[in-house]
Write an enzyme that holds these catalytic residues in place. Sequence first.
Site, PDB file in Angstrom:
ATOM      1  N   GLU A   1      27.041  12.412   5.514  1.00  0.00           N
ATOM      2  CA  GLU A   1      26.668  13.219   6.680  1.00  0.00           C
ATOM      3  C   GLU A   1      27.495  12.833   7.896  1.00  0.00           C
ATOM      4  O   GLU A   1      27.989  13.697   8.632  1.00  0.00           O
ATOM      5  CB  GLU A   1      25.177  13.043   6.987  1.00  0.00           C
ATOM      6  CG  GLU A   1      24.252  13.779   6.043  1.00  0.00           C
ATOM      7  CD  GLU A   1      22.795  13.641   6.442  1.00  0.00           C
ATOM      8  OE1 GLU A   1      22.001  14.521   6.053  1.00  0.00           O
ATOM      9  OE2 GLU A   1      22.439  12.670   7.135  1.00  0.00           O
TER      10      GLU A   1
ATOM     11  N   VAL B   1      15.637   8.650  -3.451  1.00  0.00           N
ATOM     12  CA  VAL B   1      16.256   9.606  -2.530  1.00  0.00           C
ATOM     13  C   VAL B   1      17.609   9.083  -2.068  1.00  0.00           C
ATOM     14  O   VAL B   1      17.766   7.891  -1.791  1.00  0.00           O
ATOM     15  CB  VAL B   1      15.328   9.849  -1.322  1.00  0.00           C
ATOM     16  CG1 VAL B   1      16.033  10.643  -0.234  1.00  0.00           C
ATOM     17  CG2 VAL B   1      14.078  10.589  -1.779  1.00  0.00           C
TER      18      VAL B   1
ATOM     19  N   GLU C   1       0.822  -1.223   0.000  1.00  0.00           N
ATOM     20  CA  GLU C   1       0.000   0.000   0.000  1.00  0.00           C
ATOM     21  C   GLU C   1       0.849   1.263   0.000  1.00  0.00           C
ATOM     22  O   GLU C   1       0.454   2.294  -0.567  1.00  0.00           O
ATOM     23  CB  GLU C   1      -0.939   0.018   1.212  1.00  0.00           C
ATOM     24  CG  GLU C   1      -2.042  -1.037   1.168  1.00  0.00           C
ATOM     25  CD  GLU C   1      -1.645  -2.331   1.835  1.00  0.00           C
ATOM     26  OE1 GLU C   1      -2.536  -3.177   2.077  1.00  0.00           O
ATOM     27  OE2 GLU C   1      -0.427  -2.528   2.114  1.00  0.00           O
TER      28      GLU C   1
ATOM     29  N   ARG D   1      23.085  20.953  -0.760  1.00  0.00           N
ATOM     30  CA  ARG D   1      23.951  19.782  -0.752  1.00  0.00           C
ATOM     31  C   ARG D   1      23.957  19.006  -2.064  1.00  0.00           C
ATOM     32  O   ARG D   1      24.982  18.462  -2.473  1.00  0.00           O
ATOM     33  CB  ARG D   1      23.536  18.857   0.391  1.00  0.00           C
ATOM     34  CG  ARG D   1      24.445  17.665   0.535  1.00  0.00           C
ATOM     35  CD  ARG D   1      24.108  16.869   1.767  1.00  0.00           C
ATOM     36  NE  ARG D   1      24.873  15.641   1.789  1.00  0.00           N
ATOM     37  CZ  ARG D   1      24.669  14.659   2.649  1.00  0.00           C
ATOM     38  NH1 ARG D   1      23.735  14.771   3.555  1.00  0.00           N
ATOM     39  NH2 ARG D   1      25.403  13.571   2.603  1.00  0.00           N
TER      40      ARG D   1
ATOM     41  N   PHE E   1     -11.717  -8.111  14.410  1.00  0.00           N
ATOM     42  CA  PHE E   1     -10.589  -8.344  13.514  1.00  0.00           C
ATOM     43  C   PHE E   1     -10.290  -7.117  12.646  1.00  0.00           C
ATOM     44  O   PHE E   1     -11.170  -6.636  11.926  1.00  0.00           O
ATOM     45  CB  PHE E   1     -10.886  -9.565  12.642  1.00  0.00           C
ATOM     46  CG  PHE E   1      -9.828  -9.887  11.628  1.00  0.00           C
ATOM     47  CD1 PHE E   1      -8.602 -10.398  12.020  1.00  0.00           C
ATOM     48  CD2 PHE E   1     -10.056  -9.691  10.275  1.00  0.00           C
ATOM     49  CE1 PHE E   1      -7.624 -10.708  11.089  1.00  0.00           C
ATOM     50  CE2 PHE E   1      -9.098  -9.995   9.327  1.00  0.00           C
ATOM     51  CZ  PHE E   1      -7.869 -10.507   9.739  1.00  0.00           C
ATOM     52  N   GLN E   2      -9.079  -6.603  12.718  1.00  0.00           N
ATOM     53  CA  GLN E   2      -8.586  -5.453  11.948  1.00  0.00           C
ATOM     54  C   GLN E   2      -9.377  -4.177  12.194  1.00  0.00           C
ATOM     55  O   GLN E   2      -9.258  -3.210  11.425  1.00  0.00           O
ATOM     56  CB  GLN E   2      -8.537  -5.769  10.448  1.00  0.00           C
ATOM     57  CG  GLN E   2      -7.473  -6.807  10.097  1.00  0.00           C
ATOM     58  CD  GLN E   2      -7.243  -6.951   8.606  1.00  0.00           C
ATOM     59  OE1 GLN E   2      -8.161  -6.790   7.805  1.00  0.00           O
ATOM     60  NE2 GLN E   2      -6.017  -7.284   8.231  1.00  0.00           N
TER      61      GLN E   2
ATOM     62  N   PHE F   1      24.284   8.894   1.187  1.00  0.00           N
ATOM     63  CA  PHE F   1      23.933  10.224   1.667  1.00  0.00           C
ATOM     64  C   PHE F   1      24.190  10.321   3.173  1.00  0.00           C
ATOM     65  O   PHE F   1      24.693  11.326   3.672  1.00  0.00           O
ATOM     66  CB  PHE F   1      22.460  10.507   1.357  1.00  0.00           C
ATOM     67  CG  PHE F   1      22.126  11.953   1.183  1.00  0.00           C
ATOM     68  CD1 PHE F   1      22.343  12.595  -0.018  1.00  0.00           C
ATOM     69  CD2 PHE F   1      21.576  12.692   2.227  1.00  0.00           C
ATOM     70  CE1 PHE F   1      22.018  13.937  -0.193  1.00  0.00           C
ATOM     71  CE2 PHE F   1      21.252  14.022   2.063  1.00  0.00           C
ATOM     72  CZ  PHE F   1      21.470  14.651   0.854  1.00  0.00           C
ATOM     73  N   ILE F   2      23.850   9.248   3.896  1.00  0.00           N
ATOM     74  CA  ILE F   2      24.049   9.226   5.343  1.00  0.00           C
ATOM     75  C   ILE F   2      25.528   9.054   5.672  1.00  0.00           C
ATOM     76  O   ILE F   2      26.041   9.649   6.634  1.00  0.00           O
ATOM     77  CB  ILE F   2      23.211   8.108   5.988  1.00  0.00           C
ATOM     78  CG1 ILE F   2      21.758   8.188   5.517  1.00  0.00           C
ATOM     79  CG2 ILE F   2      23.286   8.189   7.505  1.00  0.00           C
ATOM     80  CD1 ILE F   2      21.099   9.524   5.737  1.00  0.00           C
TER      81      ILE F   2
END
Length: 580
Positions: free
Chosen positions: A474, A385, A53, A257, A115-116, A470-471
């Site tokens: 950083e 990303v 989803e 950046r 249920f749910q 990217f991390i």
Amino acid sequence: MADKISGSDAVLNVIQSWGVDHIYGYPGGSFDSTMNALYNQKDHFKFIQVRHEEAGAIAAAADSKLTGQIGVCFGSAGPGAVHLLNGLYDAKVDRTPVLAIVAQVPTSRMNIDFFQAMNEEPIFDDVAVWNRTAMTAESLPKLVDEAIQEAYEKKGVAVLTIPKDFGWAEIDDTYVSAANTHVEPVYPEPAKESVDQAVKMIKDAKSPMIYFGIGAKDAADELKEASEKFKMPLVSSVLAKGILDEDYPAYLGSTGRVAPKPGAEIGFATDLIVWVGNDVPFSIFLFNRKAKIIQIDIESAKLGKRHHVDVPMLADSKKALRAMIDAGEAKSDVAFYDASIADKKNWVEWQDSFKDSDQMPVRPEPIFDVLNKTASDRAVFGVDVGNVNINFERLVDIHGDQKWVTSGKYATMGFGLPAAIAAKVVYPDRDVYSLSGDGGFAMLMEEILTQVKYGLHIVNVVFSNETLGFIEAEQTDDSKQPLSGVDLPATDWATAAKGMGAEAFTARTKAEFQEAMDAAKNTDKPVLIDVKLTHEMPFTTEHMFIDSSWQDQTKIDEFVKKYQAQDLKPFSYFLKQASK
């Protein structure tokens, strides 16, 4: 007597009246009534069964960003509803209209331990501009009509929750949609006194520039004319890439950046910014704090939101720029303008010098050179990303009628594949590419199955560098900490994609990537190309050491060696040359 129709069929009829012919989602028992309506209307309304989803909501957001038309998705009760949130937040933050249909257990089972069953409406309060649960079956067509109106009006997410039994209920088929009342807003003209103030400030400025965002998407001609008349270089937000062709000499790309070097440099040397349709949250860090600001926006709440403003203009960007062009005096011999163009030329030549690099693992420049030469003038890119944003922003030469879409201020990884699915659904005759790092790709890679299921010929490029790049940058450059949690396992993505039914290739060189791109033209299936990319980080514009007039030479030498930047010169060099 009025003809009868099921509540769910009535909902789909209203959605179709707004010009929508498809919906993204994943079935669940609580959604059976609407699945039945989708079956009833299968000849003229498409259901795209995603594998998660979240992907459906991201696809709906990308759909809306690409077309300007509302995107539509659904989730079943409980977990299906919760899974929608990530994609819906992307739509909220990037302010694009999306309708989410959320299933609920039957009314006889609501608000009890079933249920749910859960109280769904509160979880959407923050993400939605309109959030309602149907109280009667008869209200459904009116509710979905109002939801779509609100999503368009407020540029955001509308959520309609439908109990399962209401979807099955028979109601009178008498509702008339409000779709024909929807008209595009007419934006205001700029006030004359604001225009007069603005052109005087431009006349007096020594180093004026234009900083534009997607609010200037219909003002490309005016941006160029203002730039040429007033000798103002142009810098854009990341999302505004593509408004101007990349080869326009005074367009320096974006800033921040992910930006090319020229766009990141001049903001600190400017004394005046014409700020057009732009709401970048990092803007306070990207420009000379003492620079004067002329800001143009259609929303008063945006004026002064990111920076102090000297001349606010509540006006349409196209109209405001035109008024300034007509009222202002032409400038000549502006060293700042000439230096900016020279700086861009130096940067482009430096990047181009790596196009045929045989460095192993392969650099990004050879790969993107092939992509630029292979993609048509009508290509559409779904961009994930991470470091892929940096390389796309700097190396893809958007031109002609090409389109692209990414997750902007929300910046959710996993965006690329669902976005490409949306692109192929709405533009079936265009060539479509998803571009992802191995981190983002792994998050929603199951959507290759969606591409296979519907025979969507999408070329999915995965840039495998075995790190959350990217991390990593950083942690290395910003916080200067030991690398922690960024390593990714080496993975054979081509074999994984083949197992899902796609054509797949592994590319370790420019030649191998070219061969894979050529082979992709000879199949109707989805294609995956796993590019084994260098582990080296892209050139950093946030931590540049390149200017000996004020920076430590030892750090400059280290920086230049690390990034092979011997041929790059700082903006101050070109400014000095232009000032002679």
